[in-house]
Design a protein around this motif. Sequence first.
Motif, PDB file in Angstrom:
ATOM      1  N   PHE A 263       0.836  -1.197   0.000  1.00  0.00           N
ATOM      2  CA  PHE A 263       0.000   0.000   0.000  1.00  0.00           C
ATOM      3  C   PHE A 263       0.880   1.259   0.000  1.00  0.00           C
ATOM      4  O   PHE A 263       0.652   2.189  -0.772  1.00  0.00           O
ATOM      5  N   ILE A 266       2.681   2.133  -3.477  1.00  0.00           N
ATOM      6  CA  ILE A 266       1.922   2.505  -4.691  1.00  0.00           C
ATOM      7  C   ILE A 266       2.109   3.980  -5.069  1.00  0.00           C
ATOM      8  O   ILE A 266       2.456   4.290  -6.208  1.00  0.00           O
ATOM      9  N   LEU A 300      -6.260  -6.226  -0.981  1.00  0.00           N
ATOM     10  CA  LEU A 300      -6.450  -4.770  -1.129  1.00  0.00           C
ATOM     11  C   LEU A 300      -7.509  -4.450  -2.174  1.00  0.00           C
ATOM     12  O   LEU A 300      -8.265  -3.485  -2.035  1.00  0.00           O
ATOM     13  N   GLU A 301      -7.565  -5.274  -3.238  1.00  0.00           N
ATOM     14  CA  GLU A 301      -8.596  -5.060  -4.268  1.00  0.00           C
ATOM     15  C   GLU A 301      -9.976  -5.366  -3.710  1.00  0.00           C
ATOM     16  O   GLU A 301     -10.919  -4.608  -3.910  1.00  0.00           O
ATOM     17  N   VAL A 306      -7.547  -0.556  -3.570  1.00  0.00           N
ATOM     18  CA  VAL A 306      -6.551  -0.490  -4.640  1.00  0.00           C
ATOM     19  C   VAL A 306      -7.167  -1.008  -5.934  1.00  0.00           C
ATOM     20  O   VAL A 306      -7.997  -1.921  -5.924  1.00  0.00           O
ATOM     21  N   ARG A 308      -6.192  -2.406  -9.888  1.00  0.00           N
ATOM     22  CA  ARG A 308      -5.105  -2.851 -10.756  1.00  0.00           C
ATOM     23  C   ARG A 308      -5.518  -2.699 -12.213  1.00  0.00           C
ATOM     24  O   ARG A 308      -6.635  -3.002 -12.583  1.00  0.00           O
ATOM     25  N   ALA A 330      -0.737  -0.248 -10.485  1.00  0.00           N
ATOM     26  CA  ALA A 330      -1.611  -0.234  -9.307  1.00  0.00           C
ATOM     27  C   ALA A 330      -1.955   1.210  -8.960  1.00  0.00           C
ATOM     28  O   ALA A 330      -1.079   2.082  -8.965  1.00  0.00           O
ATOM     29  N   ILE A 332      -4.564   3.901  -6.344  1.00  0.00           N
ATOM     30  CA  ILE A 332      -5.379   4.010  -5.132  1.00  0.00           C
ATOM     31  C   ILE A 332      -6.815   4.315  -5.582  1.00  0.00           C
ATOM     32  O   ILE A 332      -7.029   5.167  -6.451  1.00  0.00           O
ATOM     33  N   ASN A 365      -3.915   8.550 -12.002  1.00  0.00           N
ATOM     34  CA  ASN A 365      -4.701   7.876 -10.963  1.00  0.00           C
ATOM     35  C   ASN A 365      -6.150   8.380 -10.973  1.00  0.00           C
ATOM     36  O   ASN A 365      -7.096   7.611 -10.803  1.00  0.00           O
TER      37      ASN A 365
END
Length: 477
Positions: A263, A266, A300-301, A306, A308, A330, A332, A365
């Motif tokens: 985490f 990223i 995390l997904e 997160v 991907r 990856a 956030i 992002n």
Amino acid sequence: DNNGVTNMDFKRKIYDELLNWNKDPNKLPLIVDGLRQVGKSYIVDKFAHDNYENVITYDFRHNKILRKIFEGNLDVDSIVRASTPYFPDKQFVPYKTILIFEEIGDCPLARTSFKSFAQDKRFVVIATGSLLGVLNYRRKVKIDVPTGYEKIIHMSSLDFEEFLWANGVKEQTVMVLKEYAIKKEELPPALSDFYKEMIKRYVVIGGMPESIIKFLTTNNYVQSRETLEGLLRDYRADFGRFINDKDEEVIDYKLQSQLNQIFDSIPSQLARETDTHKFKYSSVHSGGRSSSFETPFIWLEKAGLVLRCFNLNAIEKPLEANADDTYFKAFIADIGLLMAMYPLSTSQAFLRDELESRKGAIFENLVATMINKSGLPLYYYSRGSEHLEIDFIFESEKGIVLLEEKSVNGKMAASRNVMDNKTAYKADICYKVIRENFGKGSFYTSVPQYAVSFVLDEIVKALNQGIEMEPLQYPKD
């Protein structure tokens, strides 16, 4: 989900989905799943009270004793009988009562009971869940997840349109922006300037309800950032947490440390000043291997933190058949959370338009979260050998779309290669995301950042309509 602050009535698109689900007389128990604190409890509670006479809420996270109700028989009568002592002032009236199961991941047996509720039909059940499917991944005794007896709707933080509504922009005003987005026409300068300022705010405040409320009540970015930092601490406290066979909460500390390492890495991996933001395990941990980090990434997904974006082996349909799940970027999942992971000075410079580094990472992002919120999958194309990198690629009903985030550096060489070479690549449309207004290039259309989500919504709408076919007449002799 509403620590006393969620008294601001944000209009959320998911409310209409709940209404549609509710229209079905044979509706299955519903789970609203998503990252903690995106407003699930608030919207489910509002929907329930707007539409049902009796609302009974089981909060499995904060009232652990309620989990006991589901340790006996899981038929509906037994559950209602076991529930009455805990809700002395509530009436379980058949066909007029909705049961809310808060944080159903904390009581896996309540989820198993969905089958009974689905077959019985006297009580409507709606649940909220974060980390679904993650929390019991360690159980020896597998919990029976009732396939075919539940529906899941995913909820994320506020998208840009919901953010505009929250900031008091009227729906008919947003409709004007939508119309320009559909036609890809230049907005009048005053409008364009307004939305450019709004998207800048959206980047630093993000879509988490608490952050937005804090900003709207104080007009102070630093205070909204403090709520985001608090949320990040809460999420980290959840890292590695799961419910064991004895229904106790346990932390897997090895997993927790891997989650923290991934985490944390990223934001810096995104900000690398290279032509590709491919996620490198070796940057997390020297000698880091994908095998040891696969579980934490899925964690995390699933938690909704997160995203991907997978590399494609070829630009041709169907894209998912060409995706390489070992090679990805990856991101956030909420742009405000990403900004809260960078130093405060980054946000301050960004708001003053003085940010030099990291800007490309931030905008890329931002676009990733918009594609994700629209419901489209995240893919990109990167070929070191061909010196090609296309930021995002997805399918539309008009063919394969390339989307390049060019707010910082405007060159479109990679896209031009792909669009010109129809034998090697099957791309049909190209969008260049910029900070300024709509425009036309030789092989692409420029789309301002503030209009991207509306262009994506149009694409998804067209995809969902599918191909309508006229009824055929049987030929007469």
